[in-house]
Motif scaffolding. Structure first.
Motif, PDB file in Angstrom:
ATOM      1  N   UNK A 143       0.805  -1.224   0.000  1.00  0.00           N
ATOM      2  CA  UNK A 143       0.000   0.000   0.000  1.00  0.00           C
ATOM      3  C   UNK A 143       0.840   1.276   0.000  1.00  0.00           C
ATOM      4  N   UNK A 144       2.040   1.173  -0.560  1.00  0.00           N
ATOM      5  CA  UNK A 144       2.850   2.369  -0.801  1.00  0.00           C
ATOM      6  C   UNK A 144       2.521   2.974  -2.156  1.00  0.00           C
ATOM      7  N   UNK A 145       1.894   2.186  -3.019  1.00  0.00           N
ATOM      8  CA  UNK A 145       1.365   2.686  -4.285  1.00  0.00           C
ATOM      9  C   UNK A 145      -0.151   2.529  -4.256  1.00  0.00           C
ATOM     10  N   UNK A 146      -0.855   3.504  -4.822  1.00  0.00           N
ATOM     11  CA  UNK A 146      -2.317   3.472  -4.826  1.00  0.00           C
ATOM     12  C   UNK A 146      -2.873   2.780  -6.066  1.00  0.00           C
ATOM     13  N   UNK A 147      -2.182   2.942  -7.191  1.00  0.00           N
ATOM     14  CA  UNK A 147      -2.604   2.348  -8.454  1.00  0.00           C
ATOM     15  C   UNK A 147      -1.401   1.759  -9.166  1.00  0.00           C
ATOM     16  N   UNK A 148      -1.655   0.756  -9.986  1.00  0.00           N
ATOM     17  CA  UNK A 148      -0.596   0.152 -10.800  1.00  0.00           C
ATOM     18  C   UNK A 148      -1.106   0.018 -12.223  1.00  0.00           C
ATOM     19  N   UNK A 149      -0.283   0.448 -13.184  1.00  0.00           N
ATOM     20  CA  UNK A 149      -0.610   0.286 -14.594  1.00  0.00           C
ATOM     21  C   UNK A 149       0.424  -0.646 -15.216  1.00  0.00           C
ATOM     22  N   UNK A 150      -0.044  -1.744 -15.808  1.00  0.00           N
ATOM     23  CA  UNK A 150       0.844  -2.746 -16.374  1.00  0.00           C
ATOM     24  C   UNK A 150       0.200  -3.369 -17.603  1.00  0.00           C
ATOM     25  N   UNK A 151       0.998  -4.113 -18.361  1.00  0.00           N
ATOM     26  CA  UNK A 151       0.438  -4.834 -19.513  1.00  0.00           C
ATOM     27  C   UNK A 151       0.369  -6.335 -19.251  1.00  0.00           C
ATOM     28  N   UNK A 152       0.512  -6.714 -17.987  1.00  0.00           N
ATOM     29  CA  UNK A 152       0.437  -8.122 -17.608  1.00  0.00           C
ATOM     30  C   UNK A 152      -0.630  -8.310 -16.529  1.00  0.00           C
TER      31      UNK A 152
END
Length: 307
Positions: A143-152
């Motif tokens: 929970x140190x990042x709120x969102x993740x954008x990936x292609x996997x």
């Protein structure tokens, strides 16, 4: 009396899943972390973890222990937040983790309108981090990042998919290069015919990139041999090299939408794409989403009109 560090190490290991990822997050060695966890188990006189195949899982006692440490560290976080000055609270961040597999300027196309539309409505700072998928996933799970954008696609019990799009991939070439070569293309120009006639080489991602594997499969399927003139593991560099006339290459349409609108790039292939390149927006399942997060997800979903 419990050792606070031991409880924290246990909490992070249970939260992130696995000693290896937890050790990276805690910035200590795996043997040191394993030793600290064994001391905690010895003090409690119970097993907190068990291995099932290659996966480290919580035992029933471990699950109960985690439910308590979660309450402890949630309260500690609330206490920390309560002591923040008004200035600190105004500087809260929405942290978005971007996979290095994803073209970075493309992210600005998503976020810039959101920042503009929310001006005066929120004091949050949008913070962007680009790193390998496993590092971004670790930040998301902790929970140190709120969102993740990936292609996997990512499979974890504490991670949820907020949205996904299937971006069409087409062959891209510099419009100016076509003029220089005196080559004409139309809606009916096939990729095979163009690649056969095109004197230049391919501009493509390196083998570490998912898009490279998709490209290799497509080129093999259409049975066209083409030399490689340029490759990079930075997607924005691949796009720039195509615009600058270093060769032609296959890219998802949303990655170069602005260049297409400006007429810098000519697109070859059907509007639906030669194939689809999937992109995913992920979040921690326990997170609550504010209006800013909802706007980012909405903007991301709008890109699906190109699929």
């Amino acid at each position: 009396m419990f050792n606070f560090n031991h409880l924290y190490y246990f909490h992070i290991t249970a939260k992130i899943g696995g000693v290896s990822n937890a050790a990276k997050y805690l910035r200590i060695s795996q043997p040191s972390l394993s030793s600290q966890l064994k001391i905690l188990e010895s003090n409690l006189d119970t097993k907190l973890f068990e291995k099932k195949g290659r996966v480290l899982q919580l035992t029933p006692d471990g699950e109960r222990a985690y439910s308590y440490t979660k309450k402890m560290f949630d309260v500690a976080k609330q206490f920390e937040d309560s002591l923040k000055s008004p200035g600190d609270k105004m500087s809260e961040r929405l942290h978005v983790g971007i996979s290095e597999q994803v073209e970075r300027p493309f992210i600005a196309d998503i976020l810039s309108p959101v920042i503009r539309d929310n001006k005066g409505k929120t004091d949050k700072i949008i913070s962007i981090t680009s790193a390998p998928d496993e590092d971004i996933l670790q930040l998301l799970r902790s929970q140190e990042a709120d969102l993740m954008l990936t292609n996997k696609p990512m499979y974890a019990e504490d991670v949820v998919e907020l949205a996904s799009i299937a971006a069409p991939v087409n062959l891209m070439v510099s419009t100016q290069l076509l003029k220089n070569l005196k080559m004409r293309v139309s809606r009916n120009t096939s990729v095979q015919d163009f690649l056969t006639a095109f004197p230049g080489g391919l501009v493509i991602p390196t083998y570490k990139m998912k898009l490279r594997h998709e490209t290799d499969l497509f080129v093999e399927e259409i049975k066209v041999r083409k030399k490689i003139s340029f490759e990079s593991d930075i997607m924005s560099v691949v796009g720039r090299a195509i615009v600058d006339g270093a060769g032609c290459g296959f890219l998802p349409v949303p990655y170069v939408l602005e260049e297409i609108k400006l007429g810098l790039i000519t697109v070859i292939g059907p509007k639906s794409g030669l194939w689809k390149h999937s992109l995913y927006m992920l979040a921690h399942k326990e997170d609550e989403y504010d209006d800013l997060t909802e706007d980012i997800v909405k903007r991301f979903k709008q890109l699906d009109k190109w699929s």
